[in-house]
Design a protein around this motif. Structure first.
Motif, PDB file in Angstrom:
ATOM      1  N   UNK A 135      16.917 -15.657  33.030  1.00 59.04           N
ATOM      2  CA  UNK A 135      17.534 -16.154  31.584  1.00 59.04           C
ATOM      3  C   UNK A 135      16.696 -16.864  30.939  1.00 59.04           C
ATOM      4  N   UNK A 136      15.967 -17.658  31.607  1.00 59.41           N
ATOM      5  CA  UNK A 136      14.964 -18.544  30.893  1.00 59.41           C
ATOM      6  C   UNK A 136      14.006 -17.599  30.438  1.00 59.41           C
ATOM      7  N   UNK A 137      13.690 -16.874  31.178  1.00 57.72           N
ATOM      8  CA  UNK A 137      12.480 -15.819  30.908  1.00 57.72           C
ATOM      9  C   UNK A 137      12.985 -15.103  29.614  1.00 57.72           C
ATOM     10  N   UNK A 138      14.079 -14.474  29.695  1.00 57.38           N
ATOM     11  CA  UNK A 138      14.733 -13.647  28.477  1.00 57.38           C
ATOM     12  C   UNK A 138      14.766 -14.358  27.209  1.00 57.38           C
ATOM     13  N   UNK A 139      15.309 -15.626  27.246  1.00 56.34           N
ATOM     14  CA  UNK A 139      15.568 -16.696  26.303  1.00 56.34           C
ATOM     15  C   UNK A 139      14.093 -16.947  25.679  1.00 56.34           C
ATOM     16  N   UNK A 160      14.345  -5.866  19.509  1.00 56.75           N
ATOM     17  CA  UNK A 160      14.854  -4.870  19.986  1.00 56.75           C
ATOM     18  C   UNK A 160      14.303  -4.233  21.196  1.00 56.75           C
ATOM     19  N   UNK A 161      13.170  -4.558  21.486  1.00 57.70           N
ATOM     20  CA  UNK A 161      12.445  -4.026  22.691  1.00 57.70           C
ATOM     21  C   UNK A 161      12.541  -5.158  23.937  1.00 57.70           C
ATOM     22  N   UNK A 162      12.889  -6.409  23.563  1.00 57.85           N
ATOM     23  CA  UNK A 162      13.599  -7.230  24.689  1.00 57.85           C
ATOM     24  C   UNK A 162      15.001  -7.082  24.917  1.00 57.85           C
ATOM     25  N   UNK A 163      15.583  -6.579  23.838  1.00 61.84           N
ATOM     26  CA  UNK A 163      17.215  -6.301  24.148  1.00 61.84           C
ATOM     27  C   UNK A 163      17.339  -5.136  25.224  1.00 61.84           C
ATOM     28  N   UNK A 164      16.466  -4.074  24.821  1.00 60.63           N
ATOM     29  CA  UNK A 164      16.479  -2.859  25.576  1.00 60.63           C
ATOM     30  C   UNK A 164      16.228  -3.154  27.139  1.00 60.63           C
ATOM     31  N   UNK A 220      22.733 -14.116  26.554  1.00 63.66           N
ATOM     32  CA  UNK A 220      21.538 -13.447  26.073  1.00 63.66           C
ATOM     33  C   UNK A 220      21.833 -12.563  24.649  1.00 63.66           C
ATOM     34  N   UNK A 221      23.099 -12.220  24.843  1.00 62.61           N
ATOM     35  CA  UNK A 221      23.376 -11.260  23.642  1.00 62.61           C
ATOM     36  C   UNK A 221      23.643 -12.197  22.374  1.00 62.61           C
ATOM     37  N   UNK A 222      24.085 -13.342  22.458  1.00 60.82           N
ATOM     38  CA  UNK A 222      24.394 -14.311  21.450  1.00 60.82           C
ATOM     39  C   UNK A 222      23.032 -14.662  20.979  1.00 60.82           C
TER      40      UNK A 222
END
Ligand code: DAH
Length: 360
Positions: A8-12, A25-29, A67-69
């Motif tokens: 989660x920390x990484x994605x944020x 968009x690349x992060x989302x995919x 993450x979605x938010x």
């Protein structure tokens, strides 16, 4: 669980660092797409024991929601920034004056204007336009026009000759538009009614002569054409061209090898006040040469002078342009000075017509 927190920390962090919508968009995919990291975690739930699945499922889904938010929030921020950047880059100063188009600022040269005026007038009388080359043969420029070999009239033309060709023939720059008469009679069947405007050349240069100048020739050949027709045509032309209701003309006897009888034509004008006005006054001004086409010329052009006769005239275009528009030095026509042109030139879309006015 710590894995989940790290993910989660990484994605944020990646979301926060995305500089534009494509990066985001690349992060989302990579997180939520079919093969994304969060989707992969959700796929492991199936193999878990029911108790474990409950807690792990809830935790993973919470991460997915956060993450979605975060993705949505970041996308809104990036969209707004992109719009701001575009607005800043594309500012238009609506208070700037509109730049004038070439059709507004460009100008038609007085010579072109006068050629258009001549064409409008003679076309209205049923004349066609004929043209010929600037480089002519001695035959068309002189011989067929009844200038005998060695005749002094040839010398009067101050001709520019080219060097002789291998066969000895010497081409020349045409000294008048009269060779177009020859070309027309050789190529068209009477009745003929043409005007031939174009460039002409003589070795001469001063305030009233330039080595290149412009003439318009007129030619009518038919079975019954006579001097009365010629006079009427020239009178109608002068009235239309100088835009006056009536004009007196004077026909003086003269000589040209290609006409018999030959005449020079003066028109009435008023020179008082340093300016020439037509249709009034006691003064006379020479504007053209004319006459009945010499039978020799008709014969030299392949027609039978016992059947056909006609008349012709020749006029300096530069000269009548100077007279009409008050230009006093011929050389100014050819100096290509844009300041002069913007003063004496004509608006490109105001085409001269008899109905709409020639020069207004
Ligand atoms: N070609 C003559 C010249 O350049 C002008 C001229 C005179 C033409 C009389 C004609 C004419 O057709 O009939 O001086």
């Amino acid at each position: 669980m710590t894995d989940l927190t790290t993910l989660e920390t990484d994605l944020m962090a990646q979301i926060a660092a995305s500089a534009d919508e494509a990066a985001l968009e690349a992060v989302r995919v990579a997180a939520l797409g079919k093969k994304g990291s969060i989707s992969a975690l959700l796929a492991t739930l199936g193999q878990m024991a029911p108790e474990e699945r409950k807690t792990a499922g809830a935790a993973i889904n919470q991460v997915k929601d956060r993450v979605t938010e975060a993705l949505t929030t970041r996308r809104d921020v990036l969209k707004a920034a992109a719009l701001d950047a575009r607005l800043a880059a594309e500012t238009i100063d609506v208070t700037l004056p509109v730049r004038e188009s070439p059709t507004e600022t460009g100008r038609i040269h007085p010579i072109s204007q006068v050629m258009d005026e001549l064409t409008a007038i003679f076309a209205d009388m049923g004349f066609a336009i004929a043209e010929g080359p600037d480089i002519e043969t001695d035959d068309y420029n002189f011989t067929r026009l009844n200038f005998p070999e060695g005749h002094p009239a040839r010398e009067m033309h101050d001709t520019f000759f080219f060097n002789p060709k291998a066969d000895g023939e010497r081409l020349l720059l045409r000294t008048h538009t009269s060779p177009v008469q020859v070309r027309t009679m050789l190529s068209k069947k009477p009745p003929i009614r043409v005007i031939c405007p174009g460039r002409t050349y003589r070795c001469d240069s001063d305030q009233t002569h330039t080595p290149m100048f412009h003439q318009v020739e007129g030619l009518v050949i038919d079975k019954g054409s006579h001097i009365g027709h010629l006079k009427w045509i020239l009178e109608e032309f002068c009235k239309a061209f100088f835009e006056v209701d009536s004009v007196k003309m004077r026909f003086r006897p003269s000589f040209f090898p290609f006409t018999e009888p030959s005449m020079e034509v003066d028109i009435q004008c008023n020179r008082q006040g340093g300016e020439v006005r037509f249709g009034e006054g006691e003064d006379w001004l020479e504007i053209l040469g004319c006459g009945m086409v010499h039978p020799n010329v008709i014969r030299n052009c392949g027609l039978d002078p016992d059947i056909y006769q006609g008349f012709a005239w020749g006029m300096g275009i530069d000269r009548i342009a100077m007279l009409k528009y008050g230009i006093n030095d011929l050389r100014q026509f050819f100096e290509a000075d844009v300041r002069w042109l913007s003063h004496y030139g004509f608006r490109p879309l105001d085409l001269p017509t008899l109905a709409g006015g020639l020069s207004s």
